[in-house]
Design a protein around this motif. Structure first.
Motif, PDB file in Angstrom:
ATOM      1  N   VAL B 119     -11.768  -8.623   6.492  1.00 25.64           N
ATOM      2  CA  VAL B 119     -10.783  -7.582   6.186  1.00 25.64           C
ATOM      3  C   VAL B 119     -11.202  -6.284   6.883  1.00 25.64           C
ATOM      4  N   ASN B 120     -10.243  -5.598   7.461  1.00 25.42           N
ATOM      5  CA  ASN B 120     -10.516  -4.258   8.015  1.00 25.42           C
ATOM      6  C   ASN B 120     -10.528  -3.245   6.886  1.00 25.42           C
ATOM      7  N   VAL B 121     -11.580  -2.465   6.799  1.00 25.72           N
ATOM      8  CA  VAL B 121     -11.709  -1.471   5.722  1.00 25.72           C
ATOM      9  C   VAL B 121     -11.956  -0.097   6.352  1.00 25.72           C
ATOM     10  N   SER B 122     -11.098   0.838   5.998  1.00 24.18           N
ATOM     11  CA  SER B 122     -11.258   2.203   6.489  1.00 24.18           C
ATOM     12  C   SER B 122     -12.375   2.871   5.682  1.00 24.18           C
ATOM     13  N   GLY B 141      -4.085  -3.617  -3.702  1.00 29.80           N
ATOM     14  CA  GLY B 141      -3.577  -4.967  -3.971  1.00 29.80           C
ATOM     15  C   GLY B 141      -2.670  -5.470  -2.862  1.00 29.80           C
ATOM     16  N   ASP B 142      -2.150  -4.522  -2.067  1.00 30.97           N
ATOM     17  CA  ASP B 142      -1.289  -4.954  -0.955  1.00 30.97           C
ATOM     18  C   ASP B 142      -2.166  -5.466   0.181  1.00 30.97           C
ATOM     19  N   ILE B 151      -5.702  -3.808   4.379  1.00 29.84           N
ATOM     20  CA  ILE B 151      -5.457  -3.415   2.991  1.00 29.84           C
ATOM     21  C   ILE B 151      -5.391  -1.900   2.882  1.00 29.84           C
ATOM     22  N   ASN B 152      -4.850  -1.430   1.737  1.00 34.40           N
ATOM     23  CA  ASN B 152      -4.858   0.013   1.454  1.00 34.40           C
ATOM     24  C   ASN B 152      -6.094   0.328   0.612  1.00 34.40           C
ATOM     25  N   VAL B 153      -7.092   0.873   1.249  1.00 34.28           N
ATOM     26  CA  VAL B 153      -8.373   1.109   0.580  1.00 34.28           C
ATOM     27  C   VAL B 153      -8.276   2.335  -0.321  1.00 34.28           C
ATOM     28  N   LEU B 154      -8.815   2.208  -1.517  1.00 31.49           N
ATOM     29  CA  LEU B 154      -8.862   3.326  -2.452  1.00 31.49           C
ATOM     30  C   LEU B 154     -10.259   3.953  -2.462  1.00 31.49           C
TER      31      LEU B 154
END
Lengths: 186, 163
Positions: B119-122, B141-142, B151-154
């Motif tokens: 997974v690509n993680v910012s 979750g998206d 993914i949309n990292v929090l």
């Protein structure tokens, strides 16, 4: 109202006797006529003729059993009506109890030298019927006295139509033998 | 003898025989009538049973098969216990870092619904990350069905070891 009370009305020449008779036995008489004639209008006519005949015969006659007495009259009147209809060459395609009884007799014309007494013949047939068990007797009488259909009898006695037909066929054969034995010329 | 004479002769049979045959009809009619009396109650009884069964169903508490508790209703996949809550998370190891974007190899047992295990993680700028770091990633979750997954990292946390 019981039968004797209705008969008393005839003796008093009270016309309500007809209404009371119709109320109590109208449906039963209509059914007998309808079983023989199979024409509604003719059957109604025969039932009305039965009331008239009862009115003319009572008094002096005092029937012991009113139901068979009336039924007999309806039967005879319906039989005459059927004869009339047949003579008028009206169509009668359906098999009637009368057609079945042809098995028991040979002649279609009355013998000139003898006249069969219905009363005596009735007594003879009663004797014949008493030799059978109740179910067979009921089958025979429902078919040839009340002129019920085979299906009606089978349903009434909770037996199959084929058994009903078979019983009737055997009884007709035995009746023929019985009548010959009793000296009737058939 | 003619048929008509025979028919009339039969008409003169004894009264008791005629009445006996009449009674057979009366008996049959009575039995039929009695049977019909019961028959008319059958639809009523059927309605009563339906109403009773419906009432029982509605008053019963809802029952959930424990086998399906904590399951994702859409994916029908078991959801790890740590994913239950306001946000989802997974753990993994940073395989590569390029221009603030890390490629994280998901730890065995995690399935976020992406086609592969990367997974690509910012990465946040306030923490320094290196290749080989173990991280816990919180996301919305998206998941985009690309490879590596997007993914949309929090939030991203460094961890000492995999749970």
């Amino acid at each position: 109202m019981n039968d004797q009370a209705i008969i008393d009305l005839y003796f008093k020449r009270d016309e309500s006797a007809i209404t009371k008779t119709s109320d109590k036995y109208g449906a039963y008489l209509w059914k007998i006529a309808m079983n023989i004639l199979r024409v509604k209008q003719d059957s109604e006519e025969c039932v009305n003729d039965t009331y008239l005949s009862a009115w003319n015969k009572i008094p002096p006659t005092r029937p012991k059993n009113f139901l068979p007495y009336l039924g007999r009259m309806t039967r005879n009147i319906s039989m005459d009506k059927l004869d009339y209809n047949t003579a008028s060459k009206r169509d009668r395609k359906k098999q009637t109890p009368l057609d079945e009884l042809q098995d028991c007799v040979v002649s279609k014309q009355a013998m000139p030298e003898e006249e069969v007494s219905s009363k005596e013949l009735g007594e003879c047939i009663s004797q014949f019927l008493r030799e059978f068990d109740k179910e067979k007797r009921v089958i025979f009488i429902r078919r040839y006295w009340y002129s019920d259909s085979i299906k009606t009898i089978a349903t009434m006695l909770n037996i199959s139509e084929s058994k009903t037909k078979m019983t009737l066929s055997r009884m007709r054969k035995k009746l023929q033998e019985y009548l010959v034995k009793e000296g009737y010329r058939i | 003898m003619t048929v008509k004479e025979l028919f009339k002769g039969i008409g003169e049979i004894d009264d008791d025989l005629i009445m006996e045959a009449m009674e057979a009809e009366t008996k049959a009619t009575t039995e039929k009538s009695s049977k019909n009396n019961w028959n008319k109650y059958i639809p009523l009884a059927a309605c009563f049973v339906l109403i009773f069964a419906g009432g029982m169903y509605l008053t019963m508490p809802p029952q959930t098969d424990p086998q399906y508790e904590n399951h994702d209703p859409i994916m029908d996949q078991p959801v790890p216990e740590h994913d239950i809550g306001q946000q989802l998370s997974f753990t993994g190891k940073i395989e590569n870092i390029d221009n603030g974007i890390a490629v994280v190899l998901l730890h065995e047992g995690y399935d976020i619904g992406s086609p592969g295990d990367q997974v690509n993680v910012s990465l946040p700028k306030d923490i320094e990350f290196s290749v080989g770091d173990l991280v816990r990633v919180y996301y919305t979750g998206d998941v985009m069905e690309s490879y590596p997954g997007e993914i949309n990292v929090l939030r991203v946390e460094k961890i000492e070891q995999i749970d």
